[in-house]
Design a protein around this motif. Structure first.
Motif, PDB file in Angstrom:
ATOM      1  N   THR A  97       0.567  -1.209   0.017  1.00 15.37           N
ATOM      2  CA  THR A  97       0.409  -0.368  -0.426  1.00 15.37           C
ATOM      3  C   THR A  97       1.003   1.179  -0.184  1.00 15.37           C
ATOM      4  OG1 THR A  97      -1.472  -1.230   1.341  1.00 15.37           O
ATOM      5  CG2 THR A  97      -1.990   1.130   0.832  1.00 15.37           C
ATOM      6  N   VAL A  98       1.073   1.428  -0.909  1.00 18.66           N
ATOM      7  CA  VAL A  98       2.112   2.389  -1.386  1.00 18.66           C
ATOM      8  C   VAL A  98       1.600   4.024  -2.034  1.00 18.66           C
ATOM      9  CG1 VAL A  98       5.001   1.545  -0.900  1.00 18.66           C
ATOM     10  CG2 VAL A  98       3.460   1.984  -2.984  1.00 18.66           C
ATOM     11  N   ASP A  99       0.967   3.206  -3.042  1.00 22.25           N
ATOM     12  CA  ASP A  99      -0.070   5.064  -3.568  1.00 22.25           C
ATOM     13  C   ASP A  99      -1.451   4.575  -3.284  1.00 22.25           C
ATOM     14  OD1 ASP A  99      -0.287   2.738  -4.994  1.00 22.25           O
ATOM     15  OD2 ASP A  99       1.171   2.965  -6.656  1.00 22.25           O
ATOM     16  N   GLY A 100      -2.172   5.419  -4.510  1.00 26.21           N
ATOM     17  CA  GLY A 100      -3.285   5.543  -4.627  1.00 26.21           C
ATOM     18  C   GLY A 100      -4.586   4.184  -4.537  1.00 26.21           C
ATOM     19  N   ARG A 133       0.822  12.494   0.487  1.00 24.03           N
ATOM     20  CA  ARG A 133       0.079  13.215   0.511  1.00 24.03           C
ATOM     21  C   ARG A 133      -1.567  13.241   0.317  1.00 24.03           C
ATOM     22  NH1 ARG A 133      -1.321  18.878   2.865  1.00 24.03           N
ATOM     23  NH2 ARG A 133      -4.252  18.798   2.826  1.00 24.03           N
ATOM     24  N   ALA A 134      -0.916  12.114  -1.074  1.00 20.82           N
ATOM     25  CA  ALA A 134      -2.376  11.853  -1.750  1.00 20.82           C
ATOM     26  C   ALA A 134      -3.071  10.779  -1.162  1.00 20.82           C
ATOM     27  CB  ALA A 134      -2.238  11.018  -3.123  1.00 20.82           C
ATOM     28  N   ALA A 138      -6.130   9.898   1.126  1.00 18.58           N
ATOM     29  CA  ALA A 138      -7.150   9.231   0.881  1.00 18.58           C
ATOM     30  C   ALA A 138      -7.353   8.243   2.129  1.00 18.58           C
ATOM     31  CB  ALA A 138      -6.456   8.301   0.209  1.00 18.58           C
ATOM     32  N   GLY A 139      -7.445   8.389   3.427  1.00 18.93           N
ATOM     33  CA  GLY A 139      -7.679   8.209   4.753  1.00 18.93           C
ATOM     34  C   GLY A 139      -6.951   7.301   5.229  1.00 18.93           C
ATOM     35  N   ALA A 169       7.382  16.155   4.812  1.00 21.25           N
ATOM     36  CA  ALA A 169       6.794  16.758   4.051  1.00 21.25           C
ATOM     37  C   ALA A 169       5.602  16.319   5.450  1.00 21.25           C
ATOM     38  CB  ALA A 169       6.848  15.244   2.767  1.00 21.25           C
ATOM     39  N   LEU A 170       5.528  14.586   6.350  1.00 21.57           N
ATOM     40  CA  LEU A 170       4.623  15.004   6.932  1.00 21.57           C
ATOM     41  C   LEU A 170       3.991  16.102   7.618  1.00 21.57           C
ATOM     42  CD1 LEU A 170       4.942  11.174   7.683  1.00 21.57           C
ATOM     43  CD2 LEU A 170       4.040  12.167   5.847  1.00 21.57           C
TER      44      LEU A 170
END
Length: 435
Positions: A97-100, A133-134, A138-139, A169-170
């Motif tokens: 789970t590393v992108d949308g 960020r995306a 997305a939750g 970034a976070l």
């Protein structure tokens, strides 16, 4: 009200007391006495009504490695253990789970198959900084990274420079980094893990690897102002580092796991690869210092790090600690394991619920979970603290009958689990997003 849970013993914010808990629409709306509702459930003196537990460290491995576990079996095990919410780790599934796109694949895989509520962590790996960020929007509840090899090649580890860049970034959008903290250089210099001797495996994962990595995370969090969380702490040597960092205002939290609070290196037989995990189970003195860390409030929470695999990958045929997969399956039995050990040391169920429900929910940002209080989800664990049982791996609900806890005599039996005002039943869990 739709439902009243009438308990002679309930664990609320005021401690353990007689209490009626009123529920409407799956939410707690009232605490009191002699409440009335459409449906009343009464409990005797032998059980305590606890909030549903929150386990924020679960490897479901689905999709892609569902033969290791899967959403259906993992959430059945959770429900059987009084756990009403889990947060799934981003690795060991394919894709991770590393992108949308991968998050959507995971959600579609879980949809309609979960028996408790399920949230998701995102992953922070080399090269995906632009995705964070995306994923946050997305939750996902935060981002997991490794500082050493993750055990699977498709989920790479972060170097110190990329860790700091991601933390910066976070910090800009309030995200949290959760870290598998073992230093790769210390591990590279340690003896190689091979053969049947547990002492040899322990030498291959020295406490200095954790201590140095925890220092790296503390300093990066200090410089960036980002939130960081140390996963599955096994080295008690790191506790003073974490305590000082917090006193200095660094935004850092820490968890440990039932297996570190229960087992000791001295008692693990050679060849018993069911006990292999990374970081490893350490010596008895170290275990007692972890309990002291809980007493002092340095350790925030206790979660399972449920990390199953197929029996073949545990290499029971050879008992080779170097070749075996590292991970312990403990999702279903975490509560009685911790309670059995905690009561021997003078702790109460108030403490256990704080470590296993309230604080995991707070760290992850699950704002409606972890307490019996108005406004919270009506998630409950009906727990008989004085009843005893012996763990039988073949009767556990996770996919494979492999457990480090097999044969252990434990105090505390989960008599029932309620999710949003209903006893847990076929696939009525929900997929959660960060509020």
């Amino acid at each position: 009200m739709d439902l009243v849970m009438r308990a002679r013993r309930a664990l609320t914010a005021e401690g353990e007391r007689p209490c009626d808990v009123g529920v409407t629409g799956g939410r707690i709306v009232a605490l009191g006495s002699n409440l009335s509702g459409d449906h009343v459930v009464e409990f005797g003196e032998d059980v305590v009504l606890l909030p549903g537990l929150v386990d924020t460290h679960v490897h479901v491995n689905d999709p892609g490695r569902a033969e290791w576990e899967g959403f259906e079996t993992a959430t059945l095990a959770a429900a059987a253990g009084g756990v009403t919410t889990i947060v799934d780790m981003p690795l060991n599934s394919l894709p991770p789970t590393v992108d949308g796109t991968s998050l959507e694949i995971k959600r579609k895989t879980a949809e309609g198959r979960v028996h408790v509520d399920v949230g998701f962590w995102g992953g922070a790996v080399p090269g995906n900084g632009d995705e964070l960020r995306a994923l946050h929007d997305a939750g996902v509840f935060g981002f997991k990274c490794f500082l050493s090899h993750s055990g699977v090649d498709e989920f790479g580890s972060l170097g110190e420079a990329e860790l700091e860049a991601d933390l910066r970034a976070l910090a800009r959008f309030g995200g949290m980094m959760i870290v598998h903290a073992e230093d790769p250089d210390v591990l590279a210099d340690a003896p190689e893990a091979q053969g049947r001797r547990y002492a040899g495996f322990l030498r291959s994962r020295p406490s200095e690897a954790e201590n140095r990595a925890v220092t790296t995370v503390i300093e990066a969090a200090r410089r960036t102002g980002a939130r960081a969380h140390i996963l599955h702490l096994s080295s008690s040597d790191a506790l003073p580092l974490l305590s000082r960092a917090r006193a200095e205002g660094v935004a850092i939290t820490v968890e440990t796991c039932p297996h570190y609070l229960c087992f000791t290196a001295e008692e693990i037989p050679d060849g018993a690869t069911r006990f292999k995990c990374c970081p490893p189970i350490r010596e008895a003195g170290n275990r007692e210092l972890l309990w002291q860390g809980l007493r002092d409030g340095v350790i925030d929470c206790v979660v399972s790090d449920h990390s199953p695999c197929t029996p073949e990958l545990k290499r029971f045929d050879t008992g080779d600690f170097g070749a075996a997969w590292g991970g312990i399956s403990g999702l279903q039995v975490g509560l009685p394991v911790v309670w059995t050990q905690a009561r021997r040391r003078g702790f109460t169920l108030v403490d256990v619920v704080r470590w296993m429900a309230e604080r995991p929910a707070a760290v992850a940002g699950l704002t409606a979970k972890g307490k019996i209080a108005p406004g919270f989800d009506a998630d409950f664990c009906v727990f008989a603290p004085d009843e005893e049982f012996t763990v039988d791996a073949a009767r556990l609900r996770h996919r494979h009958p492999v457990s480090a806890y097999h044969g252990l005599r434990l105090s505390g039996v989960v008599r029932g689990t309620w999710l949003r005002g209903q006893e847990t039943g076929p696939a009525h869990g929900r997929l959660l997003r960060r509020p």
